[in-house]
Design a protein around this motif. Structure first.
Motif, short mmCIF file in Angstrom:
data_model
loop_
_atom_site.label_atom_id
_atom_site.label_comp_id
_atom_site.label_asym_id
_atom_site.label_seq_id
_atom_site.Cartn_x
_atom_site.Cartn_y
_atom_site.Cartn_z
N CYS A 107 0.83 -1.21 0.00
CA CYS A 107 0.00 0.00 0.00
C CYS A 107 0.87 1.26 0.00
O CYS A 107 0.56 2.22 -0.70
CB CYS A 107 -0.94 0.00 1.21
SG CYS A 107 -2.27 -1.23 1.09
N LYS A 110 2.11 2.09 -3.38
CA LYS A 110 1.11 2.66 -4.29
C LYS A 110 0.97 4.17 -4.13
O LYS A 110 0.40 4.82 -4.98
CB LYS A 110 -0.26 2.00 -4.05
CG LYS A 110 -0.33 0.55 -4.46
CD LYS A 110 -1.69 -0.02 -4.13
CE LYS A 110 -1.75 -1.51 -4.41
NZ LYS A 110 -3.05 -2.08 -4.05
N LEU A 111 1.47 4.71 -3.02
CA LEU A 111 1.34 6.15 -2.77
C LEU A 111 2.19 6.95 -3.75
O LEU A 111 3.16 6.44 -4.32
CB LEU A 111 1.80 6.48 -1.34
CG LEU A 111 0.97 5.92 -0.20
CD1 LEU A 111 1.68 6.16 1.13
CD2 LEU A 111 -0.43 6.54 -0.18
N LYS A 112 1.84 8.23 -3.89
CA LYS A 112 2.67 9.13 -4.67
C LYS A 112 4.03 9.26 -3.98
O LYS A 112 4.13 9.06 -2.78
CB LYS A 112 2.02 10.51 -4.76
CG LYS A 112 0.73 10.51 -5.54
CD LYS A 112 0.10 11.89 -5.50
CE LYS A 112 -1.28 11.86 -6.12
NZ LYS A 112 -2.00 13.12 -5.91
N GLU A 115 4.12 11.41 -0.85
CA GLU A 115 3.36 10.78 0.24
C GLU A 115 4.17 9.62 0.84
O GLU A 115 4.18 9.44 2.05
CB GLU A 115 2.02 10.26 -0.28
CG GLU A 115 1.06 11.34 -0.71
CD GLU A 115 -0.19 10.81 -1.38
OE1 GLU A 115 -1.21 11.51 -1.32
OE2 GLU A 115 -0.15 9.70 -1.96
N ARG A 148 -4.16 12.68 5.71
CA ARG A 148 -4.72 12.14 4.46
C ARG A 148 -4.04 10.83 4.05
O ARG A 148 -4.69 9.90 3.57
CB ARG A 148 -4.56 13.17 3.33
CG ARG A 148 -5.47 14.36 3.51
CD ARG A 148 -5.28 15.36 2.39
NE ARG A 148 -6.11 16.53 2.63
CZ ARG A 148 -5.94 17.69 2.02
NH1 ARG A 148 -4.95 17.84 1.14
NH2 ARG A 148 -6.73 18.71 2.27
N ILE A 149 -2.74 10.77 4.24
CA ILE A 149 -2.00 9.54 3.88
C ILE A 149 -2.45 8.38 4.76
O ILE A 149 -2.66 7.27 4.27
CB ILE A 149 -0.48 9.77 4.00
CG1 ILE A 149 -0.01 10.79 2.97
CG2 ILE A 149 0.28 8.46 3.84
CD1 ILE A 149 1.40 11.33 3.22
N GLU A 151 -5.34 7.99 6.11
CA GLU A 151 -6.67 7.58 5.64
C GLU A 151 -6.54 6.69 4.41
O GLU A 151 -7.21 5.66 4.31
CB GLU A 151 -7.52 8.80 5.32
CG GLU A 151 -8.05 9.52 6.53
CD GLU A 151 -8.88 10.76 6.18
OE1 GLU A 151 -8.78 11.26 5.02
OE2 GLU A 151 -9.62 11.20 7.06
N LYS A 152 -5.68 7.08 3.46
CA LYS A 152 -5.46 6.28 2.25
C LYS A 152 -4.96 4.88 2.60
O LYS A 152 -5.41 3.88 2.06
CB LYS A 152 -4.45 6.94 1.32
CG LYS A 152 -4.97 8.07 0.51
CD LYS A 152 -3.85 8.57 -0.42
CE LYS A 152 -4.31 9.74 -1.25
NZ LYS A 152 -3.23 10.20 -2.15
N LEU A 153 -3.97 4.83 3.50
CA LEU A 153 -3.39 3.53 3.87
C LEU A 153 -4.40 2.66 4.60
O LEU A 153 -4.44 1.44 4.39
CB LEU A 153 -2.14 3.74 4.73
CG LEU A 153 -0.91 4.25 4.00
CD1 LEU A 153 0.22 4.52 4.96
CD2 LEU A 153 -0.47 3.29 2.90
N LYS A 155 -7.64 2.64 4.17
CA LYS A 155 -8.53 2.10 3.14
C LYS A 155 -7.85 1.00 2.35
O LYS A 155 -8.45 -0.04 2.06
CB LYS A 155 -8.97 3.21 2.18
CG LYS A 155 -10.01 4.12 2.74
CD LYS A 155 -10.41 5.17 1.69
CE LYS A 155 -11.38 6.18 2.27
NZ LYS A 155 -11.70 7.24 1.30
N CYS A 156 -6.61 1.23 1.98
CA CYS A 156 -5.87 0.27 1.17
C CYS A 156 -5.68 -1.05 1.89
O CYS A 156 -5.95 -2.12 1.34
CB CYS A 156 -4.52 0.85 0.76
SG CYS A 156 -3.52 -0.26 -0.23
#
Length: 161
Positions: A107, A110-112, A115, A148-149, A151-153, A155-156
């Motif tokens: 995960c 996959k981040l930018k 990030e 925000r990061i 939150e993304k992680l 979800k991932c």
């Protein structure tokens, strides 16, 4: 100078190694190679360190640059492949943590790029002000980005997205 370098190496190797692991999706051998490259650069440029920041921050900057350079070179050659852990029923409990770590690295991968740098430094326990210094962002911006990061992680890792 060699005694000073030895102290720096011993004090920072584990952190550099873990940061490198994040860039290479947990590949231990690659992470060791990258960490070695980082400390070669530290050795070569130690006399140029200007103490405008802490030695740790300087080493993190070198680590990020070495890892990004490696990734950029490899993207031109080929994409880094990921292998999924397939746990056997008999050893499933033992592999569960390892599998979650692998999933987290996938995960993170996959981040930018920015990030990824930020979250890997967060995972290393670097204060957000120091992360701001390493990345060139404002402290307030880092606070928002970290939220925000995460939150993304979440979800991932939860949904495999």
């Amino acid at each position: 100078m060699s005694q000073h370098f030895t102290q720096i190496y011993q004090g920072h190797y584990n952190k550099v190694h873990r940061l490198c692991l994040g860039y290479v999706n947990g590949d231990e051998a690659l992470a060791k190679d990258l960490a070695q490259d980082v400390f070669i650069k530290v050795w070569e440029h130690l006399d140029e360190f200007q103490q405008k920041s802490s030695i740790g921050t300087w080493i993190y900057r070198i680590t990020v640059n070495v890892c990004l350079l490696f990734i950029r070179k490899n993207k031109k050659k080929k994409q880094i492949s990921f292998t999924e852990f397939k746990s056997d029923n008999n050893i499933q409990a033992a592999n569960e943590d390892q599998s979650r770590v692998k999933k987290m690295y996938a995960c993170i991968h996959k981040l930018k790029e920015t990030e990824r740098i930020i979250i890997l430094l967060v995972l290393e326990g670097l204060p957000q002000k120091e992360i701001a210094e390493v990345t060139g962002h404002s402290h307030q911006n880092i606070r928002v980005l970290v939220h925000r990061i995460k939150e993304k992680l979440t979800k991932c890792v939860s949904n495999g997205i």
